[in-house]
Design an enzyme around this catalytic site. Structure first.
Site, PDB file in Angstrom:
ATOM      1  N   GLY A   1      13.391  -2.233  10.008  1.00 31.31           N
ATOM      2  CA  GLY A   1      12.732  -3.435  10.499  1.00 31.31           C
ATOM      3  C   GLY A   1      12.841  -4.569   9.498  1.00 31.31           C
ATOM      4  O   GLY A   1      13.803  -4.650   8.730  1.00 31.31           O
TER       5      GLY A   1
ATOM      6  N   ILE B   1      11.177  -5.235   6.703  1.00 29.02           N
ATOM      7  CA  ILE B   1      11.201  -4.805   5.307  1.00 29.02           C
ATOM      8  C   ILE B   1      12.425  -3.937   5.035  1.00 29.02           C
ATOM      9  O   ILE B   1      13.161  -4.152   4.064  1.00 29.02           O
ATOM     10  CB  ILE B   1       9.905  -4.068   4.948  1.00 29.02           C
ATOM     11  CG1 ILE B   1       8.727  -5.030   5.029  1.00 29.02           C
ATOM     12  CG2 ILE B   1       9.998  -3.450   3.554  1.00 29.02           C
ATOM     13  CD1 ILE B   1       7.374  -4.371   4.826  1.00 29.02           C
TER      14      ILE B   1
ATOM     15  N   SER C   1      15.948   5.679  12.634  1.00 24.25           N
ATOM     16  CA  SER C   1      14.590   5.765  13.177  1.00 24.25           C
ATOM     17  C   SER C   1      14.729   6.088  14.656  1.00 24.25           C
ATOM     18  O   SER C   1      15.833   6.008  15.218  1.00 24.25           O
ATOM     19  CB  SER C   1      13.803   4.459  12.990  1.00 24.25           C
ATOM     20  OG  SER C   1      14.277   3.447  13.866  1.00 24.25           O
TER      21      SER C   1
ATOM     22  N   THR D   1       6.739   3.264   0.239  1.00 23.75           N
ATOM     23  CA  THR D   1       5.834   2.125   0.089  1.00 23.75           C
ATOM     24  C   THR D   1       5.249   1.735   1.441  1.00 23.75           C
ATOM     25  O   THR D   1       4.689   0.647   1.583  1.00 23.75           O
ATOM     26  CB  THR D   1       6.578   0.916  -0.520  1.00 23.75           C
ATOM     27  OG1 THR D   1       7.694   0.585   0.317  1.00 23.75           O
ATOM     28  CG2 THR D   1       7.065   1.217  -1.923  1.00 23.75           C
TER      29      THR D   1
ATOM     30  N   ARG E   1       3.473   4.006   4.587  1.00 21.94           N
ATOM     31  CA  ARG E   1       2.169   4.620   4.857  1.00 21.94           C
ATOM     32  C   ARG E   1       2.220   6.063   4.388  1.00 21.94           C
ATOM     33  O   ARG E   1       3.196   6.780   4.640  1.00 21.94           O
ATOM     34  CB  ARG E   1       1.831   4.568   6.363  1.00 21.94           C
ATOM     35  CG  ARG E   1       1.493   3.182   6.872  1.00 21.94           C
ATOM     36  CD  ARG E   1       0.163   2.697   6.308  1.00 21.94           C
ATOM     37  NE  ARG E   1      -0.213   1.387   6.826  1.00 21.94           N
ATOM     38  CZ  ARG E   1       0.076   0.233   6.248  1.00 21.94           C
ATOM     39  NH1 ARG E   1       0.805   0.223   5.123  1.00 21.94           N
ATOM     40  NH2 ARG E   1      -0.311  -0.909   6.764  1.00 21.94           N
TER      41      ARG E   1
ATOM     42  N   GLU F   1      -7.500   6.535  -0.761  1.00 15.64           N
ATOM     43  CA  GLU F   1      -7.390   5.375  -1.635  1.00 15.64           C
ATOM     44  C   GLU F   1      -8.764   4.743  -1.834  1.00 15.64           C
ATOM     45  O   GLU F   1      -9.500   4.568  -0.872  1.00 15.64           O
ATOM     46  CB  GLU F   1      -6.428   4.349  -1.036  1.00 15.64           C
ATOM     47  CG  GLU F   1      -4.992   4.844  -0.939  1.00 15.64           C
ATOM     48  CD  GLU F   1      -4.028   3.767  -0.487  1.00 15.64           C
ATOM     49  OE1 GLU F   1      -4.447   2.591  -0.377  1.00 15.64           O
ATOM     50  OE2 GLU F   1      -2.856   4.082  -0.235  1.00 15.64           O
TER      51      GLU F   1
ATOM     52  N   HIS G   1      -1.079   1.200  -4.643  1.00 17.44           N
ATOM     53  CA  HIS G   1      -0.949   0.408  -3.420  1.00 17.44           C
ATOM     54  C   HIS G   1      -0.793  -1.082  -3.730  1.00 17.44           C
ATOM     55  O   HIS G   1      -1.591  -1.924  -3.310  1.00 17.44           O
ATOM     56  CB  HIS G   1      -2.139   0.630  -2.486  1.00 17.44           C
ATOM     57  CG  HIS G   1      -1.772   0.390  -1.040  1.00 17.44           C
ATOM     58  ND1 HIS G   1      -2.432   0.980   0.012  1.00 17.44           N
ATOM     59  CD2 HIS G   1      -0.817  -0.387  -0.476  1.00 17.44           C
ATOM     60  CE1 HIS G   1      -1.896   0.588   1.157  1.00 17.44           C
ATOM     61  NE2 HIS G   1      -0.920  -0.257   0.879  1.00 17.44           N
TER      62      HIS G   1
END
Length: 319
Positions: free
Chosen positions: A155, A157, A176, A236, A238, A267, A286
């Protein structure tokens, strides 16, 4: 009386310095919280007297049970234009307007490459050794040129990560469930025939998928076993896309060369959590979207959202 605005997870205490809050200073009092609230009771107590809440990304869930405990809340602002941890129906039922902000994909692209390069060249190990009087050179770096970069997701990123890989002279493949040959050709990368082929044939694998029913646990024990023992995995995106326990096992057993991780099942990570001390792991807390320009965008847009809400014309509504 001025309205009260809470800014959550303001760990660096920079929210009020990252943008100009003067346009709402006469009507809104801003309070930043530099610690994370671990449970709903603590969060509800902390936010009980606030009319506005600004939350970063998807770090803090706002389920119906929490919204019911915040009778003063009228405006909830989440950074970015997509948030899966807010119950929009409950927000509407309780009279809470939910708004988003613009967000740049550049910072997570850059962090992905910081992790990948840090792993490949043993940067942390060598830097610590130099500073602490350790051996002069103890690692042999992995090359990028000519090696294959496998991307799970292509996508916004993933596509930009691919462009950097190509600039390094890497062979870049992607896969994907929804990836088309047209999209792969547009970015200039090869479309992998399957997830399994991508994992087995790549020297570096980077995850750039949205979390959903089809991607949760996408990389588990079987998938990690496909990676070369010299391969590196970077996530980086999820945490739940990669089985965290399976990754820990692979790192401890040395079945892969290393991993770079910016996202975690819990987190902030509790003290003593195994991800804090796992071998062959380069981990960051994060930081994907944490950059000066992005914070300026987030908080500047939050100010705009507050002004628009007070004027009766909310901007960038979500839900």
């Amino acid at each position: 009386m001025r309205l009260r605005c809470a800014v959550l997870d303001d760990y660096q205490s920079v929210a009020t310095r990252s943008a100009d809050w003067a346009p709402v200073a006469d009507t809104v009092e801003v309070t930043g919280f530099d610690r994370h609230f671990d449970d709903e009771d603590a969060l509800a107590a902390a936010l009980a007297d606030f009319d506005i809440v600004v939350t970063l990304r998807e770090r803090v869930p706002f389920p119906a049970s929490l919204l019911a405990r915040l009778p003063r809340l009228k405006l909830l602002i989440a950074s970015g234009m997509r948030n899966s941890v807010i119950d929009y129906a409950a927000a509407e039922a309780h009279g809470v307007t939910v708004c988003g902000t613009p967000s740049s994909s550049t910072p997570p692209v850059e962090l992905t490459w910081a992790l990948l390069l840090g792993l490949a060249r043993g940067i942390v190990t060598e830097s610590n050794s130099l500073r602490e009087g350790g051996p002069w050179q103890s690692t042999v770096g992995a090359d990028l040129y000519g090696r294959r970069l496998g991307l799970l997701g292509l996508g916004k990123i993933g596509g930009r990560v691919a462009q950097v890989g190509l600039a390094f002279g890497m062979r870049v493949g992607a896969w994907s469930q929804n990836l088309t040959a047209e999209r792969a050709e547009e970015v200039g990368v090869e479309l992998a025939p399957s997830k399994e082929e991508l994992l087995a044939g790549s020297d570096f694998v980077s995850v750039h998928l949205a979390l959903g029913d089809r991607t949760r646990g996408l990389v588990g024990v079987a998938e990690l076993a496909l990676l070369k023992p010299t391969a590196y995995l970077v996530n980086t995106s999820r945490s739940a896309i990669v089985d965290q326990d399976a990754l820990l096992d692979a790192l401890r057993a040395g079945r892969i060369a290393g991993a770079g991780v910016d996202v975690f099942d819990i987190e902030p990570l509790p003290a003593g959590h195994p991800m804090r001390s796992a071998p062959r792991l380069l981990a960051t807390p994060h930081l994907g979207y944490v950059s000066r320009s992005n914070y300026a965008t987030y908080y500047g847009a939050a100010v705009e959202n507050i002004r628009a809400f007070l004027a009766g014309t909310p901007l960038r509504r979500l839900g």
